[in-house]
Design an enzyme around this catalytic site. Structure first.
Site, PDB file in Angstrom:
ATOM      1  N   ASP A  94       9.405   2.944  -1.191  1.00 61.02           N
ATOM      2  CA  ASP A  94       8.430   3.553  -0.281  1.00 61.02           C
ATOM      3  C   ASP A  94       8.839   3.290   1.168  1.00 61.02           C
ATOM      4  O   ASP A  94       8.610   2.207   1.694  1.00 61.02           O
ATOM      5  CB  ASP A  94       7.025   3.000  -0.570  1.00 61.02           C
ATOM      6  CG  ASP A  94       5.979   3.707   0.262  1.00 61.02           C
ATOM      7  OD1 ASP A  94       4.780   3.574  -0.061  1.00 61.02           O
ATOM      8  OD2 ASP A  94       6.351   4.387   1.246  1.00 61.02           O
ATOM      9  N   LYS A 135       5.427  10.188   7.956  1.00 60.51           N
ATOM     10  CA  LYS A 135       5.228   9.737   9.343  1.00 60.51           C
ATOM     11  C   LYS A 135       6.286  10.278  10.315  1.00 60.51           C
ATOM     12  O   LYS A 135       6.164  11.405  10.807  1.00 60.51           O
ATOM     13  CB  LYS A 135       5.128   8.215   9.366  1.00 60.51           C
ATOM     14  CG  LYS A 135       3.877   7.726   8.579  1.00 60.51           C
ATOM     15  CD  LYS A 135       3.689   6.241   8.650  1.00 60.51           C
ATOM     16  CE  LYS A 135       2.662   5.760   7.655  1.00 60.51           C
ATOM     17  NZ  LYS A 135       1.301   5.719   8.171  1.00 60.51           N
ATOM     18  N   TYR A 164       0.865  -1.191   0.000  1.00 65.10           N
ATOM     19  CA  TYR A 164       0.000   0.000   0.000  1.00 65.10           C
ATOM     20  C   TYR A 164       0.892   1.227   0.000  1.00 65.10           C
ATOM     21  O   TYR A 164       1.882   1.288   0.749  1.00 65.10           O
ATOM     22  CB  TYR A 164      -0.893   0.005   1.249  1.00 65.10           C
ATOM     23  CG  TYR A 164      -1.761   1.235   1.395  1.00 65.10           C
ATOM     24  CD1 TYR A 164      -1.512   2.166   2.397  1.00 65.10           C
ATOM     25  CD2 TYR A 164      -2.829   1.474   0.538  1.00 65.10           C
ATOM     26  CE1 TYR A 164      -2.310   3.298   2.543  1.00 65.10           C
ATOM     27  CE2 TYR A 164      -3.631   2.602   0.679  1.00 65.10           C
ATOM     28  CZ  TYR A 164      -3.370   3.517   1.678  1.00 65.10           C
ATOM     29  OH  TYR A 164      -4.154   4.626   1.818  1.00 65.10           O
TER      30      TYR A 164
END
Ligand code: KE4
Length: 427
Positions: free
Chosen positions: A239, A267, A144
């Site tokens: 990623d 994050k 994802y």
């Protein structure tokens, strides 16, 4: 029984917010229940609106690596806010953040700040397409990368057909530009590049896939992936939105000695405030507006409070030497889980690296989303609710990874394992 405040709030939320949540995973659909609402959080603990205290293993899905609301970040944001909250004008903190990222992550020669992981991966894909002049991208099942249209694409029905939209609203024409393959399968990668090599702008891959629980690349897989892309003139977008600055200063690319062309980040670098970033080779990044033809922009990109929070968090991680501690307590958690379920005679696997861990009720190695889907979801749900009632908040989905923070003590981990042992003893 009287309604709890969380239940009242959820009922009200659903009248004005789709599904009652601002991000689907928070709705607890994967554990067949209703979410609690949080009143406050500090360190390793959350307090819900009904006054229940929980040891938290989500940490806002990764950002809170120092724990909730560290005094250092609160103080730094408070001080910075006195000088302004948003400028839309270049400010020194953006330069500090860019310099720190390019120092900690050598493959990143230049970096642009954005406001979420989705913006980071979406922008990196557009940049890869602009740089190569090619349209197709390759992603992997179970990975994802946020909710940009190009990335909400499931594997095509046939072996080598292009993707199928994985969400309503994604045009088939968009999905046709995405090829979705099984992870950890070199042969399929070679087949696709043999057939479509010149059309493929980039592969986007999670450094360690952590959205199907936690999955690791097979020995040599990343090396092969890099060789195949280089041989075909395709880029690698790595990623690291979840793993970056969490598993090491230089992320998984440091651990695996991997050299991507572009990296997506997020994050941890925001210290809990909305931030994402993408960066990589200067010759590629220089294709971005205003210098180059690839457009990308953002009103709040480089927001001074978000930069302040992120810089404070990253510097404290380094000063504390937090990575060794996080790896120690991550191993303490994993060893404890393996002991409990081995003694119980239950099939299980625990994947853990640094402060990230995932428990699967399955009796085979987890190598991709197909093996993840073989796990016993009912047992997972039973564990989740038993722990929540006993004051431990595990990920509300068997597809999510657990996160431990530097605020968790070894005693917290022991207490958590005691809770799990007591829950399991009742089965
Ligand atoms: P955001 O757009 O949610 O900031 O980041 C997207 C993203 C990109 N890349 C990776 C590897 C990610 O894990 C994410 C988002 N992670 C999820 C947790 N698995 C966010 C939680 C949520 O969707 O609410």
């Amino acid at each position: 029984m009287n309604e709890t405040l969380s239940q009242k709030l959820f009922a009200k939320a659903k009248t004005v917010i789709p599904g009652g949540v601002n991000s689907p995973v928070r709705a607890f659909r994967n554990v067949d229940g209703d979410p609690f609402f949080v009143r406050r959080a500090k360190g390793a603990r959350i307090e819900d609106v009904d006054g229940n205290s929980l040891i938290d293993y989500i940490g806002s899905w990764g950002p809170n690596i120092l724990g909730h609301a560290p005094n250092s970040i609160i103080g730094a944001i408070h001080q910075a806010a006195k000088d302004g909250i948003s400028y839309g004008i270049p400010n020194p903190k953006e330069v500090e953040m860019a310099q720190l990222i390019t120092e900690w992550v050598p493959s990143v020669e230049k970096v642009r700040m954005v406001n979420s992981g989705t913006e980071a991966t979406m922008s990196a894909i557009r940049l890869a397409r602009g740089f190569t002049g090619r349209d197709k991208i390759v992603k992997f099942e179970g990975c994802y990368h946020g909710h940009a249209d190009s990335l909400l694409v499931a594997a095509g029905s046939g072996a080598l057909t292009f993707g199928e939209p994985d969400s309503a609203g994604v045009p088939k024409s968009f999905a046709n530009e995405t090829i979705t393959l099984p992870y950890n399968d070199v042969e399929r990668l070679e087949e696709v590049f043999a057939q479509f090599g010149e059309q493929i702008a980039a592969i986007i891959v999670e450094s360690y896939p952590a959205n199907a629980g936690l999955v690791f690349p097979r020995e040599g897989y990343l090396t092969k992936l890099r060789e195949i892309t280089k041989a075909n003139g395709a880029l690698v977008i790595f990623d690291e939105v979840m793993t970056g600055f969490r598993l090491a200063k230089g992320g998984v690319q440091e651990l695996e000695n991997f050299d991507p062309d572009l990296t997506a980040m997020g994050k941890v670098i925001g210290g809990g405030l909305p931030v994402g970033a993408f960066g990589g080779r200067a010759d590629i990044m220089d294709m971005l507006a205003p210098d180059g033809p690839v457009y990308q922009a953002g009103t709040l990109s480089g927001n001074p409070l978000a930069m302040t929070a992120g810089l404070t968090q990253l510097r404290e991680l380094e000063q504390k030497g937090a990575y060794n501690y996080l790896a120690d307590i991550g191993a303490q958690m994993a060893d404890g889980l393996r002991r409990i379920f081995t003694e119980k005679g239950m099939p299980h696997r625990v994947n853990q690296v640094g402060s990230m861990f995932c428990l699967y009720f399955v009796d085979e190695e987890i190598v991709n989303v197909e093996t993840v889907q073989k796990q016993d979801f009912e047992t997972f749900k039973k564990l989740f609710w038993g722990c929540l009632e006993a004051g431990v908040y595990l990920a509300p989905s068997p597809y999510e990874t657990g996160f431990i923070s530097a605020a968790h003590t070894r005693g917290d981990i022991d207490d958590t394992l005691d809770v799990i042992e007591q829950v399991v003893a009742k089965w």
